[in-house]
Design an enzyme around this catalytic site. Structure first.
Site, mmCIF file in Angstrom:
data_model
loop_
_atom_site.group_PDB
_atom_site.id
_atom_site.type_symbol
_atom_site.label_atom_id
_atom_site.label_comp_id
_atom_site.label_asym_id
_atom_site.label_seq_id
_atom_site.Cartn_x
_atom_site.Cartn_y
_atom_site.Cartn_z
ATOM 1 N N SER A 56 0.832 -1.205 0.000
ATOM 2 C CA SER A 56 0.000 0.000 0.000
ATOM 3 C C SER A 56 0.863 1.250 0.000
ATOM 4 O O SER A 56 1.957 1.279 0.586
ATOM 5 C CB SER A 56 -0.894 0.011 1.242
ATOM 6 O OG SER A 56 -1.562 1.255 1.373
ATOM 7 N N TYR A 81 -2.319 0.172 9.921
ATOM 8 C CA TYR A 81 -2.448 -0.485 8.619
ATOM 9 C C TYR A 81 -1.190 -0.276 7.787
ATOM 10 O O TYR A 81 -0.604 -1.232 7.256
ATOM 11 C CB TYR A 81 -3.669 0.048 7.873
ATOM 12 C CG TYR A 81 -3.711 -0.369 6.427
ATOM 13 C CD1 TYR A 81 -3.970 -1.693 6.083
ATOM 14 C CD2 TYR A 81 -3.477 0.544 5.403
ATOM 15 C CE1 TYR A 81 -3.995 -2.091 4.750
ATOM 16 C CE2 TYR A 81 -3.498 0.153 4.076
ATOM 17 C CZ TYR A 81 -3.761 -1.161 3.759
ATOM 18 O OH TYR A 81 -3.776 -1.553 2.437
ATOM 19 N N LYS A 134 1.646 -3.169 6.618
ATOM 20 C CA LYS A 134 2.018 -3.444 5.237
ATOM 21 C C LYS A 134 3.524 -3.339 5.038
ATOM 22 O O LYS A 134 4.131 -4.136 4.309
ATOM 23 C CB LYS A 134 1.283 -2.491 4.292
ATOM 24 C CG LYS A 134 -0.168 -2.832 4.069
ATOM 25 C CD LYS A 134 -0.309 -4.173 3.367
ATOM 26 C CE LYS A 134 -1.742 -4.485 2.983
ATOM 27 N NZ LYS A 134 -1.882 -5.771 2.279
#
Length: 320
Positions: A117, A141, A145
């Protein structure tokens, strides 16, 4: 001989599955169904409702189908929500990835394409992000990643894994009208849901340091994204050495307000968006340079903003 797609019943994963099938790469789908849709997976594609936290079952599936590579899309994908649920985020995205890598090692599978991402960059200090831009994620998040990328690189050193990680941010549109974005947190589904209910869509944050005060993002079409994943898989299988990371970006930013204008034009529904406070974990601007992916993976933007909105809107109506 097949390619395993984790999260293959999801919005992005289902497009990847169909792109693999179109070039006879025999997709196998594993999905926990926490957010996947069973109907997104074609009936002739082997499907397993399995969480990637279960490495034993993953190993069995990989060996049973003689899997030769993995496209890893499974995970908890909501930056804002990850601030509220950091433990869940790290369990699914870090522990899950480690378990998948263990299953691959046990089954002696050496190829992996990882769905990363642009959230790994946080709020960059440059107008255009390249693969050399520093990584300073601002949400659990984004952190998870980045750790996933590290795990894969370390496993490559230890076990000779062939890999690449694809970084992207806002994925929109649809390659088929029955495949819609089912996320309760993404911008397009929220806008269409509001319009279908006769309500005005919301803009979260209008005081960012951008031209119109709303977040600027790199919006890419999901079908273009799927093709890049498949090309990466083909290159790895052929023994081509790829870069450890690629940005799948447009090179141009589009603001949330510009998205709203495009939605009004495409749908023919006039509205005035409701202005709400910022959501935690949302940086002001992320625009990525996709030149490296264009060179190695044939990456290109094949759809205009209005085409992205139109295909997404048509797919969203299949839910109504």
């Amino acid at each position: 001989m097949s390619w395993l797609v984790t999260g293959g019943a999801g919005y992005i994963g289902s497009h990847v599955v169909r792109s693999l099938a179109e070039v006879s790469m025999e997709p196998i789908v594993v999905d926990s169904m926490s957010s996947g849709v069973r109907g997104f997976v074609p009936q002739d594609v082997p499907f397993y409702s399995v969480n990637i936290l279960n490495s034993e079952k993953l190993t069995d599936i990989i060996m049973r189908h003689q899997v030769r590579g993995v496209i890893h899309l499974a995970g908890y994908k909501y930056a804002g929500e990850s601030v509220k649920n950091p433990l869940l985020t790290f369990e699914q995205n870090v522990t899950g990835t480690a378990n998948l890598l263990q299953a691959m090692a046990d089954a002696r599978v050496e190829n992996i394409v990882f769905s990363s991402s642009a959230a790994v960059y946080g709020t960059p200090s440059v107008d255009l992000v390249t693969e050399e831009t520093g990584t300073f994620p601002e949400s659990p998040y984004g952190q998870s990643k980045l750790i996933g990328e590290w795990l894969i690189r370390d496993q490559a050193v230890a076990m000779g894994l062939k890999h690449t990680s694809l970084r992207y941010f806002n994925v929109v549109g649809s390659g088929s009208e029955e495949l819609f974005d089912a996320s309760p947190h993404n911008l397009f589904p929220l806008v269409f849901k509001a319009l279908n209910e006769g309500k005005a869509p919301k803009i979260f944050g209008t005081d960012y340091d951008t031209a119109d005060g709303t977040c600027v993002r790199d919006y890419v079409h999901v079908a273009d994204l799927a093709l890049a994943h498949v090309e990466a898989a083909k290159k790895l299988e052929a023994g081509t050495e790829l870069e450890p990371v690629y940005n799948l970006g447009s090179g141009d930013g589009v603001s949330v307000r510009e998205i709203m204008d495009a939605v009004a034009k495409v749908t023919g529904v006039p509205f005035t968006a409701i202005q709400e406070a910022r959501r935690p974990g949302d940086p002001a601007r992320i625009v990525a340079d996709g030149q490296l992916a264009a060179r190695d993976l044939g990456w290109q933007m094949r759809h205009t903003l209005e085409e992205m909105v139109d295909s997404a809107y048509r797919a969203s109506q299949s839910r109504v």
